[in-house]
Enzyme design. Sequence first.
Site, mmCIF file in Angstrom:
data_model
loop_
_atom_site.group_PDB
_atom_site.id
_atom_site.type_symbol
_atom_site.label_atom_id
_atom_site.label_comp_id
_atom_site.label_asym_id
_atom_site.label_seq_id
_atom_site.Cartn_x
_atom_site.Cartn_y
_atom_site.Cartn_z
ATOM 1 N N ASP A 187 0.734 -0.693 0.119
ATOM 2 C CA ASP A 187 0.314 -0.019 0.154
ATOM 3 C C ASP A 187 0.825 1.152 0.000
ATOM 4 O O ASP A 187 1.851 0.844 0.582
ATOM 5 C CB ASP A 187 -1.306 0.270 1.189
ATOM 6 C CG ASP A 187 -1.845 1.209 0.869
ATOM 7 O OD1 ASP A 187 -2.031 1.767 0.148
ATOM 8 O OD2 ASP A 187 -1.932 1.527 2.656
ATOM 9 N N SER A 188 0.356 2.620 -0.409
ATOM 10 C CA SER A 188 1.236 3.639 -0.416
ATOM 11 C C SER A 188 1.427 3.912 0.885
ATOM 12 O O SER A 188 2.805 4.923 1.407
ATOM 13 C CB SER A 188 0.208 4.601 -0.870
ATOM 14 O OG SER A 188 -1.231 4.676 -0.115
ATOM 15 N N TYR A 198 -0.483 9.256 -2.176
ATOM 16 C CA TYR A 198 -0.562 8.343 -3.130
ATOM 17 C C TYR A 198 -1.250 9.149 -3.748
ATOM 18 O O TYR A 198 -1.924 9.568 -5.425
ATOM 19 C CB TYR A 198 -0.469 6.822 -3.801
ATOM 20 C CG TYR A 198 0.813 6.131 -3.671
ATOM 21 C CD1 TYR A 198 2.113 6.632 -2.895
ATOM 22 C CD2 TYR A 198 1.240 5.101 -4.211
ATOM 23 C CE1 TYR A 198 3.198 6.133 -3.028
ATOM 24 C CE2 TYR A 198 2.042 4.195 -3.952
ATOM 25 C CZ TYR A 198 2.887 4.537 -3.710
ATOM 26 O OH TYR A 198 4.084 3.828 -3.311
ATOM 27 N N CYS A 201 -4.407 -1.106 -2.060
ATOM 28 C CA CYS A 201 -4.826 0.238 -1.773
ATOM 29 C C CYS A 201 -5.584 1.070 -3.135
ATOM 30 O O CYS A 201 -5.299 0.792 -4.575
ATOM 31 C CB CYS A 201 -3.101 0.740 -2.574
ATOM 32 S SG CYS A 201 -3.261 2.918 -2.942
ATOM 33 N N GLU A 239 -4.471 8.954 9.128
ATOM 34 C CA GLU A 239 -2.913 8.775 9.355
ATOM 35 C C GLU A 239 -2.966 9.778 10.923
ATOM 36 O O GLU A 239 -1.818 9.352 11.098
ATOM 37 C CB GLU A 239 -2.070 9.115 8.232
ATOM 38 C CG GLU A 239 -2.352 8.689 7.593
ATOM 39 C CD GLU A 239 -1.997 7.411 7.072
ATOM 40 O OE1 GLU A 239 0.261 7.560 8.057
ATOM 41 O OE2 GLU A 239 -1.484 6.389 6.341
ATOM 42 N N CYS A 269 -10.834 3.321 -1.202
ATOM 43 C CA CYS A 269 -9.487 3.062 0.085
ATOM 44 C C CYS A 269 -9.684 2.369 1.173
ATOM 45 O O CYS A 269 -9.991 2.374 1.813
ATOM 46 C CB CYS A 269 -9.351 4.578 -0.155
ATOM 47 S SG CYS A 269 -7.775 5.254 1.312
ATOM 48 N N THR A 270 -7.920 1.871 1.416
ATOM 49 C CA THR A 270 -8.041 0.793 2.814
ATOM 50 C C THR A 270 -7.623 1.317 3.727
ATOM 51 O O THR A 270 -7.909 0.924 4.664
ATOM 52 C CB THR A 270 -6.903 -0.082 1.915
ATOM 53 O OG1 THR A 270 -5.792 0.477 1.261
ATOM 54 C CG2 THR A 270 -6.949 -1.292 1.426
ATOM 55 N N HIS A 271 -7.924 2.969 4.040
ATOM 56 C CA HIS A 271 -7.586 3.491 5.377
ATOM 57 C C HIS A 271 -8.993 3.994 6.177
ATOM 58 O O HIS A 271 -9.376 4.128 6.213
ATOM 59 C CB HIS A 271 -7.613 5.459 4.872
ATOM 60 C CG HIS A 271 -5.858 5.326 4.270
ATOM 61 N ND1 HIS A 271 -4.463 5.324 3.631
ATOM 62 C CD2 HIS A 271 -5.101 5.796 6.184
ATOM 63 C CE1 HIS A 271 -4.024 5.515 3.960
ATOM 64 N NE2 HIS A 271 -3.835 5.680 5.309
#
Lengths: 272, 272
Positions: free
Chosen positions: B10-11, B42, B73, B152, B186-188
């Site tokens: 992932d980024s 990204y 990602c 994040e 988005c994996t976040h």
Amino acid sequence: MAEKAIGIFDSGLGGLTCVRRIEKLLPGQKIVFFGDTGRLPYGGRSKDTIIRYTTQDLNFLKTFDLKLIVAACGTVSTMALDEIKKASGIPLLGVVEPSVKQAVSATKTKRIGVIGTAATISSGAYERHINALMSDAEVFSKACPLFVPLVENGHYRSDDAVVMAIVEEYLSELKANNIDTLILGCTHYPLLRQAIEKFFGPDVTLIDSGAACANEVENVLTKMGISPQEGSEGGCRFFVSDRTGDFASLASIFLGRAVDDSDVGLVDIYSY
Amino acid sequence: MAEKAIGIFDSGLGGLTCVRRIEKLLPGQKIVFFGDTGRLPYGGRSKDTIIRYTTQDLNFLKTFDLKLIVAACGTVSTMALDEIKKASGIPLLGVVEPSVKQAVSATKTKRIGVIGTAATISSGAYERHINALMSDAEVFSKACPLFVPLVENGHYRSDDAVVMAIVEEYLSELKANNIDTLILGCTHYPLLRQAIEKFFGPDVTLIDSGAACANEVENVLTKMGISPQEGSEGGCRFFVSDRTGDFASLASIFLGRAVDDSDVGLVDIYSY
């Protein structure tokens, strides 16, 4: 002989707030600007990575004929300036000392706030510089990691509910500490000035690192025997490491003037 | 002979939501994870830069003995997957197709929402894949560029005023469009699930790309003649390109389990 330029660099486009102030104060100066848009933001990265990226930024700028380099980035100025100064070979300014000088002049209560990225605040650089000039100053610091992404995504106006929610989240503690002066320790933050003023009211003086830095450029050029008010026709060349496509629309917000997409060059920063 | 691992990249650390689901569904599988924390995010970068970074990520993972690679990602999956598939030499999965399959099964009104980074949404990849499976589906897309920085920086809880202000800003339009299914592209974003559920209420089904991807990994291994429920003792090795120092505290949020700082290795990703 062609006139030497002032090189200015930042992790992204925030440093253009510094270019804006220099263009206003010293309109005859030629400027070369580099924004590392392919690797921004620096503010959450480790010291090693910030030094590595900054060294490449400097190596690129040094391909031009420069008289002075400005690290128009709070994170670079606090985390990497001492390391890269040795290798620069050209006078190199950061944003910390100019901002600290102005803050120390401005404060009456000796209660000074500092905001910046996570890396900038954890470095403690602003506190050290403030206390070196004013040993009895009380410094209150707060990392504001969401301010850069906010500004980069067009959220900075004081009537924006998202902006004001984050401003309140980050700055309530500083307000409770009764600061009378606040250093905007990141070159993106001048765009949030109105939102921050709205939150604090008129009794807190905001120190804009771009404006402070422009004054320092004038001082340094004078000390170097260069007349800062003279020069060629001025003008700024722009370079970035990614996203030239929407450079003009973003850059014009920071610069407060129109920019054309054809004014910007793309740099392969990994090769420096 | 040592058992081959599943490579996941992932980024940043969002892809760990995918690791979490694979660990739960296929606990015997060995996993090697790489997060490009030195260059995240990204999602706001150009296609050329995303392909360049992704190629290096893949080159690093290929130094391990792998049976399958997962681009965990949304940005990589929509912007670079076709380009890197040719060079992979190992079966390569993204998050788009698995999520789209689940969304198409889940929707009753054929009104599907998609959220992701700016790059993901502007690629139009989700619309194309949805309409390939369900030509009369109406797709409503929205870029949510502040969601990754929010997560994040530890803002993801549904009782966080900043989170809910940004959720409302981004998702009001999708709510007004009466979607019944929403792809978290988005994996976040699985970390924001509770906040998003609170905003939409119980009538909108959320499709978690990590969970969808874990199911697809199971399917692909079965098709390859590998029993996905068997394997070694499992276990995941972690690698990042920056910030090993606070890896454990961040990673444990995404993984939903404890991680030790000594579990992570630092990769010089520019050398791949």
